[in-house]
Design an enzyme around this catalytic site. Structure first.
Site, PDB file in Angstrom:
ATOM      1  N   HIS A  10     -54.620  40.706  44.903  1.00  0.00           N
ATOM      2  CA  HIS A  10     -55.384  40.350  46.111  1.00  0.00           C
ATOM      3  C   HIS A  10     -54.438  39.719  47.126  1.00  0.00           C
ATOM      4  O   HIS A  10     -53.506  39.004  46.754  1.00  0.00           O
ATOM      5  CB  HIS A  10     -56.496  39.347  45.757  1.00  0.00           C
ATOM      6  CG  HIS A  10     -57.576  39.284  46.789  1.00  0.00           C
ATOM      7  ND1 HIS A  10     -57.438  38.528  47.924  1.00  0.00           N
ATOM      8  CD2 HIS A  10     -58.758  39.918  46.880  1.00  0.00           C
ATOM      9  CE1 HIS A  10     -58.522  38.679  48.661  1.00  0.00           C
ATOM     10  NE2 HIS A  10     -59.336  39.514  48.059  1.00  0.00           N
ATOM     11  N   ASP A  22     -63.495  43.899  42.563  1.00  0.00           N
ATOM     12  CA  ASP A  22     -63.767  45.313  42.241  1.00  0.00           C
ATOM     13  C   ASP A  22     -63.561  45.646  40.770  1.00  0.00           C
ATOM     14  O   ASP A  22     -63.917  46.744  40.337  1.00  0.00           O
ATOM     15  CB  ASP A  22     -62.862  46.208  43.108  1.00  0.00           C
ATOM     16  CG  ASP A  22     -63.238  46.108  44.569  1.00  0.00           C
ATOM     17  OD1 ASP A  22     -62.354  45.820  45.391  1.00  0.00           O
ATOM     18  OD2 ASP A  22     -64.424  46.255  44.875  1.00  0.00           O
TER      19      ASP A  22
HETATM   20  C1  SDX Z   1     -60.839  43.950  48.176  1.00  0.00           C
HETATM   21  O1  SDX Z   1     -58.979  40.979  51.615  1.00  0.00           O
HETATM   22  C2  SDX Z   1     -60.081  40.854  50.957  1.00  0.00           C
HETATM   23  O2  SDX Z   1     -60.681  39.783  50.947  1.00  0.00           O
HETATM   24  C3  SDX Z   1     -60.566  42.114  50.264  1.00  0.00           C
HETATM   25  C4  SDX Z   1     -61.771  41.943  49.351  1.00  0.00           C
HETATM   26  C5  SDX Z   1     -63.020  41.616  50.138  1.00  0.00           C
HETATM   27  O3  SDX Z   1     -63.938  41.022  49.529  1.00  0.00           O
HETATM   28  O4  SDX Z   1     -63.107  42.034  51.308  1.00  0.00           O
HETATM   29  O5  SDX Z   1     -61.519  40.913  48.408  1.00  0.00           O
HETATM   30  C6  SDX Z   1     -62.073  43.244  48.598  1.00  0.00           C
HETATM   31  O6  SDX Z   1     -60.346  44.778  48.896  1.00  0.00           O
HETATM   32  C7  SDX Z   1     -60.199  43.583  46.866  1.00  0.00           C
HETATM   33  C8  SDX Z   1     -58.861  44.367  46.593  1.00  0.00           C
HETATM   34  C9  SDX Z   1     -59.235  45.732  46.016  1.00  0.00           C
HETATM   35  N1  SDX Z   1     -58.022  46.572  45.897  1.00  0.00           N
HETATM   36  C10 SDX Z   1     -57.493  46.857  44.695  1.00  0.00           C
HETATM   37  O7  SDX Z   1     -57.918  46.418  43.625  1.00  0.00           O
HETATM   38  C11 SDX Z   1     -56.317  47.829  44.742  1.00  0.00           C
HETATM   39  C12 SDX Z   1     -55.189  47.343  43.817  1.00  0.00           C
HETATM   40  N2  SDX Z   1     -54.609  46.146  44.418  1.00  0.00           N
HETATM   41  C13 SDX Z   1     -53.591  46.311  45.386  1.00  0.00           C
HETATM   42  O8  SDX Z   1     -53.210  47.498  45.835  1.00  0.00           O
HETATM   43  C14 SDX Z   1     -53.080  45.047  46.059  1.00  0.00           C
HETATM   44  O9  SDX Z   1     -53.070  44.048  45.131  1.00  0.00           O
HETATM   45  C15 SDX Z   1     -53.838  44.623  47.296  1.00  0.00           C
HETATM   46  C16 SDX Z   1     -53.968  45.749  48.270  1.00  0.00           C
HETATM   47  C17 SDX Z   1     -55.216  44.149  46.935  1.00  0.00           C
HETATM   48  C18 SDX Z   1     -53.080  43.481  47.937  1.00  0.00           C
HETATM   49  O10 SDX Z   1     -51.931  44.022  48.458  1.00  0.00           O
HETATM   50  P1  SDX Z   1     -50.780  43.072  49.078  1.00  0.00           P
HETATM   51  O11 SDX Z   1     -51.271  41.693  49.300  1.00  0.00           O
HETATM   52  O12 SDX Z   1     -50.199  43.800  50.235  1.00  0.00           O
HETATM   53  O13 SDX Z   1     -49.784  42.955  47.890  1.00  0.00           O
HETATM   54  P2  SDX Z   1     -48.629  43.982  47.599  1.00  0.00           P
HETATM   55  O14 SDX Z   1     -49.161  45.380  47.600  1.00  0.00           O
HETATM   56  O15 SDX Z   1     -47.489  43.642  48.498  1.00  0.00           O
HETATM   57  O16 SDX Z   1     -48.254  43.621  46.072  1.00  0.00           O
HETATM   58  C19 SDX Z   1     -47.345  42.578  45.787  1.00  0.00           C
HETATM   59  C20 SDX Z   1     -46.635  43.044  44.514  1.00  0.00           C
HETATM   60  C21 SDX Z   1     -45.998  44.420  44.669  1.00  0.00           C
HETATM   61  O17 SDX Z   1     -44.923  44.465  43.722  1.00  0.00           O
HETATM   62  P3  SDX Z   1     -43.400  44.117  44.258  1.00  0.00           P
HETATM   63  O18 SDX Z   1     -43.137  44.998  45.450  1.00  0.00           O
HETATM   64  O19 SDX Z   1     -43.436  42.643  44.605  1.00  0.00           O
HETATM   65  O20 SDX Z   1     -42.523  44.418  43.079  1.00  0.00           O
HETATM   66  O21 SDX Z   1     -47.588  43.216  43.445  1.00  0.00           O
HETATM   67  C22 SDX Z   1     -47.630  44.582  43.052  1.00  0.00           C
HETATM   68  C23 SDX Z   1     -47.027  45.389  44.177  1.00  0.00           C
HETATM   69  O22 SDX Z   1     -46.457  46.592  43.685  1.00  0.00           O
HETATM   70  N3  SDX Z   1     -49.062  44.920  42.868  1.00  0.00           N
HETATM   71  C24 SDX Z   1     -49.548  45.629  41.858  1.00  0.00           C
HETATM   72  C25 SDX Z   1     -50.944  45.631  42.076  1.00  0.00           C
HETATM   73  N4  SDX Z   1     -51.241  44.950  43.185  1.00  0.00           N
HETATM   74  C26 SDX Z   1     -50.071  44.508  43.672  1.00  0.00           C
HETATM   75  N5  SDX Z   1     -48.964  46.276  40.827  1.00  0.00           N
HETATM   76  C27 SDX Z   1     -49.780  46.917  39.970  1.00  0.00           C
HETATM   77  N6  SDX Z   1     -51.134  46.976  40.095  1.00  0.00           N
HETATM   78  C28 SDX Z   1     -51.741  46.335  41.144  1.00  0.00           C
HETATM   79  N7  SDX Z   1     -53.071  46.388  41.284  1.00  0.00           N
END
Ligand code: SDX
Length: 433
Positions: free
Chosen positions: A311, A368
């Site tokens: 998140h 989710d």
């Molecule tokens: C919602 O914003 C809100 O409030 C949203 C929400 C709401 O109520 O409106 O809460 C609802 O959208 C919840 C999120 C649902 N999405 C997912 O579950 C999709 C999977 N999660 C991600 O793709 C990610 O965690 C995000 C999009 C939610 C957050 O993305 P960020 O903040 O841009 O973080 P990032 O992608 O930069 O990740 C940081 C690191 C990365 O690794 P490094 O580059 O540091 O090595 O964490 C890793 C990412 O690769 N990472 C994951 C991961 N999520 C982040 N690795 C594996 N699986 C994951 N799910």
């Protein structure tokens, strides 16, 4: 609200220049650097892709503390609202700022009830679309289309006129969602029933048919009400920021929310709930074990994400995920359902919570991760999950849109950029290229 000890300004030094910038203090101790004068004073802009470090507004609606896993609507903890409130009461709280009296809530419920029907001609809109079109596309279009029936809805309407649009949106969205679902099954559309409560009516619209009586299951209706409460608002997330941004051009409420629905559809945002179930099914159907999947989720080259995890704000458990995990057990037990996907989800969570990759990146289950398992138990088809997320988020989008239009700092959203393209060059005629 600042105390004597809190700093009121910050100094920014750029080369030999030094400028003072004001600090804005929130009621929960957050501090914002007011950079509205930055470009004029220092001829520089801030650079913050995804706005991870940028506040777009001051808001009194929802407070999140990502480090502590806190979520409050108008100061009330989500845990208390989930246990004691109802979705329409929470909708009133988010939009009006205070919990309603019993009488006012009853009036609000009555207003909603008597606006749930759609204009009869709107049915042709649904039947003209492909049966298997994704319901999020249909809902975004239908909500935008509501403004064709209520042409006079303007951004600068007086509060009472805007209120009519608020009521219509909250009242008609479930009917729109149900029409999209019924059309996908080639089944007749059901009219809403004024003798049912909000979530009972949703179940009626989805599952009743004209040939027999239908009695909504109160356990399912209550679980659906909880799901809607948990999704009702979440400060400046992607879709809410979209609703504010579209509204900032003075587009009407229906057009702004239609854009919010489209933003929520993305798999990184609200679309994740559908992806979580598809991920769990793929593991269950023997594609790979939970441990093997987790190894892939850690391997950047696999382009695999553990959907429902991570998140932008929560670097601790999402409080909604905690409530939903408990609700999964309760609802499945009460309905006598054993869903192996829940066991797989718990296994994935257990692995993640003890794995350095997830621990270092502070990746925890988000809203989710478990919601899809409850939606499935309630009989809701997978491609309708994000539609239900939209249904829950409606009051939040509405509250944020109205707050924007009351904010004296509000302006049309128009971010800047850092240009990195070609510098000036002369046109070259085709025969010389
Ligand atoms: C919602 O914003 C809100 O409030 C949203 C929400 C709401 O109520 O409106 O809460 C609802 O959208 C919840 C999120 C649902 N999405 C997912 O579950 C999709 C999977 N999660 C991600 O793709 C990610 O965690 C995000 C999009 C939610 C957050 O993305 P960020 O903040 O841009 O973080 P990032 O992608 O930069 O990740 C940081 C690191 C990365 O690794 P490094 O580059 O540091 O090595 O964490 C890793 C990412 O690769 N990472 C994951 C991961 N999520 C982040 N690795 C594996 N699986 C994951 N799910």
């Amino acid at each position: 609200m600042t105390t004597e000890t809190q700093p009121k300004t910050a100094k920014l030094t750029i080369g030999d220049r030094e400028i003072d910038l004001d600090l804005i203090h929130g009621t929960e101790g957050e501090i914002g650097l007011d950079i509205r004068k930055l470009r004029a004073q220092a001829n520089v802009i801030a650079y913050d892709p995804g706005f991870a470090n940028t506040g777009s507004c001051r808001s009194e609606i929802t407070f999140l503390d990502g480090e502590k896993g806190i979520l409050r609507y108008r100061g009330y903890p989500i845990e208390q609202l989930a246990e004691h409130s109802s979705f329409l009461e929470v909708a009133w709280l988010l939009i009006k700022g205070e919990l309603p009296t019993k009488e006012r809530l009853a009036e609000f419920e009555h207003e909603i009830k008597y606006h749930t029907m759609l204009k009869e001609s709107l049915k042709g809109f649904f039947t003209s679309l492909p049966r298997m079109g994704h319901p999020m596309a249909i809902c975004a279009a239908a909500v935008g289309g509501l403004s064709t029936f209520y042409q006079d809805v303007k951004y600068d309407d007086p509060e009472d006129k805007r209120w009519a649009a608020v009521i219509r949106l909250l009242a008609k969205f479930p009917t729109i969602a149900a029409y999209a679902y019924k059309h996908s099954l080639r089944l007749p559309f059901m009219y809403p029933r004024n003798d049912l409560g909000y979530t009972e009516n949703i179940l009626h619209l989805l599952y009743a048919n004209p040939c027999e009586e239908y009695a909504p299951d109160p356990v399912i209706a209550k679980a659906l009400d909880l799901l809607l409460i948990l999704h009702a608002d979440h400060e400046q997330n992607c879709s809410t920021s979209t609703v504010r941004m579209v509204g900032s051009s003075h587009a009407n409420l229906f057009a702004s929310v239609s854009a919010g629905i489209s933003a929520l559809w993305g798999p990184l945002h609200g679309g994740a709930n559908q992806k979580v179930i598809e991920m769990l099914i793929s593991i269950h159907e023997g594609g790979k074990t939970a441990q093997q999947f987790m190894e892939m989720a850690k391997d950047k080259k696999s382009n695999t994400r553990l959907m429902g995890f991570g998140h932008r704000v929560y670097k601790n458990h999402d409080p909604r995920a905690r409530i939903l995990q408990q609700a999964c057990d309760d609802v499945l037990n009460r309905l006598g359902i054993h869903n192996p996907l829940l066991e797989i989800a718990k296994e994935l969570e257990g692995i993640a919570l003890s794995d350095d990759y997830f621990i270092e990146r502070k990746l925890y289950p988000n809203v989710d991760f478990y919601s899809g398992i409850i939606y499935q138990a309630l009989g809701i088809p997978v491609d309708m999950f994000t539609v239900f997320f939209s249904m829950g988020r409606l009051p939040g989008w509405i509250a944020q849109w109205l707050e924007f239009h009351r904010d004296e700092d509000a302006r049309i959203s128009r971010p800047r950029q850092i240009y990195t393209g070609a510098t000036e060059r002369d046109y070259v005629p085709a025969h010389k290229r």
